[in-house]
Motif scaffolding. Structure first.
Motif, short mmCIF file in Angstrom:
data_model
loop_
_atom_site.label_atom_id
_atom_site.label_comp_id
_atom_site.label_asym_id
_atom_site.label_seq_id
_atom_site.Cartn_x
_atom_site.Cartn_y
_atom_site.Cartn_z
N THR A 1 0.85 -1.20 0.00
CA THR A 1 0.00 0.00 0.00
C THR A 1 0.87 1.24 0.00
N ARG A 2 0.47 2.22 -0.80
CA ARG A 2 1.25 3.46 -0.93
C ARG A 2 0.33 4.66 -0.83
N SER A 3 0.83 5.71 -0.23
CA SER A 3 0.05 6.93 -0.04
C SER A 3 -0.23 7.61 -1.37
N THR A 4 -1.40 8.24 -1.47
CA THR A 4 -1.81 8.90 -2.71
C THR A 4 -2.06 10.40 -2.51
N GLU A 5 -1.48 10.97 -1.49
CA GLU A 5 -1.63 12.42 -1.29
C GLU A 5 -0.86 13.17 -2.36
N LEU A 6 -1.46 14.23 -2.84
CA LEU A 6 -0.83 15.07 -3.84
C LEU A 6 -0.36 16.37 -3.20
N ASP A 7 0.42 17.14 -3.94
CA ASP A 7 1.00 18.37 -3.42
C ASP A 7 -0.09 19.42 -3.22
N LYS A 8 -0.35 19.77 -1.96
CA LYS A 8 -1.44 20.70 -1.63
C LYS A 8 -1.16 22.10 -2.15
N GLU A 9 0.09 22.56 -2.06
CA GLU A 9 0.43 23.90 -2.55
C GLU A 9 0.23 24.00 -4.06
N LEU A 10 0.59 22.94 -4.76
CA LEU A 10 0.41 22.93 -6.22
C LEU A 10 -1.07 22.98 -6.57
N ALA A 11 -1.89 22.24 -5.83
CA ALA A 11 -3.34 22.27 -6.07
C ALA A 11 -3.90 23.67 -5.84
N GLU A 12 -3.44 24.33 -4.78
CA GLU A 12 -3.91 25.69 -4.49
C GLU A 12 -3.46 26.65 -5.58
N GLU A 13 -2.23 26.50 -6.07
CA GLU A 13 -1.75 27.35 -7.16
C GLU A 13 -2.63 27.21 -8.39
N LEU A 14 -2.96 25.98 -8.72
CA LEU A 14 -3.81 25.74 -9.89
C LEU A 14 -5.20 26.32 -9.67
N PHE A 15 -5.72 26.16 -8.47
CA PHE A 15 -7.05 26.70 -8.16
C PHE A 15 -7.05 28.21 -8.27
N ASN A 16 -6.01 28.86 -7.77
CA ASN A 16 -5.91 30.31 -7.87
C ASN A 16 -5.81 30.76 -9.33
N CYS A 17 -5.12 29.98 -10.15
CA CYS A 17 -5.06 30.29 -11.59
C CYS A 17 -6.44 30.20 -12.22
N SER A 18 -7.23 29.23 -11.77
CA SER A 18 -8.56 29.04 -12.36
C SER A 18 -9.46 30.24 -12.11
N LYS A 19 -9.24 30.94 -10.99
CA LYS A 19 -10.07 32.09 -10.66
C LYS A 19 -9.88 33.24 -11.63
N LYS A 20 -8.76 33.25 -12.35
CA LYS A 20 -8.46 34.33 -13.30
C LYS A 20 -9.05 34.06 -14.68
N ILE A 21 -9.64 32.88 -14.87
CA ILE A 21 -10.21 32.54 -16.17
C ILE A 21 -11.72 32.79 -16.12
N PRO A 22 -12.26 33.62 -16.99
CA PRO A 22 -13.70 33.92 -16.97
C PRO A 22 -14.55 32.67 -17.19
N ASN A 23 -15.65 32.60 -16.44
CA ASN A 23 -16.64 31.52 -16.61
C ASN A 23 -15.98 30.15 -16.57
N PHE A 24 -15.16 29.94 -15.55
CA PHE A 24 -14.39 28.70 -15.44
C PHE A 24 -14.70 28.04 -14.10
N PRO A 25 -15.67 27.11 -14.05
CA PRO A 25 -16.02 26.45 -12.80
C PRO A 25 -14.96 25.46 -12.37
N ALA A 26 -14.37 25.68 -11.21
CA ALA A 26 -13.31 24.79 -10.72
C ALA A 26 -13.44 24.63 -9.22
N LEU A 27 -12.96 23.51 -8.72
CA LEU A 27 -12.98 23.25 -7.28
C LEU A 27 -11.88 22.26 -6.94
#
Length: 319
Positions: free
Chosen positions: A183-209
């Motif tokens: 068994t191996r952990s499947t956690e991803l990089d939280k800071e990278l996810a937040e960076e991508l989410f913040n980028c999504s906020k700059k795109i008009p009409n772009f639903p992201a979560l």
């Protein structure tokens, strides 16, 4: 009964991959050092036949996705977005000598197809990670882009995965190695996810979560679909299962994220998963979108990842 072995985050040999303030790619195989040549068979590359550091040493971003056509389209898109580069308007498939995967490089961005499902992406990742290691790449960011089925969210929503979970909603990847279950952990990089989410906020009409992504070994019964050649459960069983998944934080389902997260984590690679949803599985099993809508949805992960890469390279201001 096979024993369950915990995943180790320690290398099998002294770590010689990180130095001078740069993060190099870890390999967890002591036998690689004893090999005179490493043939990356499914990529049609090798350490003796190709100068891997010269070909790939500048790679900083690796984008992977299931479909060869979509990965070529994304590579062409990045080719234009990054500005004038050698090679003209077209790009060459580096893996043209094999029919398993396709690979395109434009500047510091490497784009690779991985096929469908855990076994296919696992094979590609083994050889890709060795490629990055042999090429002495450093500070590499890995991003899987794709399509998925949503749970309780509108079609067209882009899910940025914080943790990949298995069919029991557990953040782990199980693999049979010899006769042991590892068994191996499947956690991803939280800071990278937040960076991508913040980028999504700059795109008009772009639903992201940001949410959990469930990875299954099958597209039909394994995902609770009622429309396969086999179905061994009721509609009520399906809805109960998907409702429990939603309550556990799962927002979409696909077929590659757990092994992708596990292997990247063990090899010291920052990784993210970005998938658009094509339907809400609580309301149906079949994708019923027009060609134009489907194409627009499929481009959403590409747009987000492109903006993220350009921001990291200082080519646009979306801070």
């Amino acid at each position: 009964m096979a024993s369950i072995l915990p995943a180790s985050n320690r290398s099998m040999r002294p770590d010689r991959n990180t130095y001078d303030g740069k993060s190099f790619v870890h390999v967890k195989n002591p036998y690689l050092d004893t090999m005179d040549e490493d043939i990356l068979y499914h990529l049609d590359l090798g350490t003796k036949t190709h100068n891997l550091p010269e070909m790939f040493g500048d790679v900083k971003f690796v984008c992977v996705g299931g479909s060869p056509n979509r990965m070529k389209a994304f590579a062409l898109f990045m080719h234009k977005e990054l500005g004038p580069v050698e090679g003209g308007e077209d790009i060459e498939d580096i893996c043209a000598g094999t029919d398993r995967y396709c690979m395109f490089k434009t500047g510091p961005v490497l784009c690779i197809s991985h096929g469908m499902g855990v076994p296919s992406i696992s094979i590609m990742l083994h050889e890709l990670i060795k490629l990055l290691h042999h090429a002495r790449c450093c500070d590499v960011t890995m991003i899987r882009m794709g399509t998925s089925g949503g749970i309780g969210i509108a079609p067209g929503s882009v899910v940025i995965t914080d943790t990949a979970v298995d069919s029991f909603f557990k953040p782990q990847f199980e693999q049979v190695i010899l006769d042991n279950v590892v068994t191996r952990s499947t956690e991803l990089d939280k800071e990278l996810a937040e960076e991508l989410f913040n980028c999504s906020k700059k795109i008009p009409n772009f639903p992201a979560l940001i949410g959990h992504t469930m990875c299954t070994y099958d597209f039909y019964e394994g995902q609770g679909r009622l429309d396969g050649a086999l179905c061994s459960f009721s509609r009520e069983n399906k809805l109960d299962y998907l409702t429990r998944a939603y309550k556990a934080g799962v927002r979409n389902i696909e077929m590659e994220s757990t092994v992708f997260a596990a292997m990247c984590r063990l090899c010291g690679l920052k990784a993210a998963v970005v998938c658009v949803t094509l339907l809400d599985r609580l309301h149906g099993d079949q994708i019923n979108l027009s060609h134009d809508v489907l194409a627009e949805y499929q481009q959403r992960p590409q747009l987000l990842i492109s903006n993220f890469i350009k921001k990291k390279l200082g080519l646009c201001d979306i801070s």
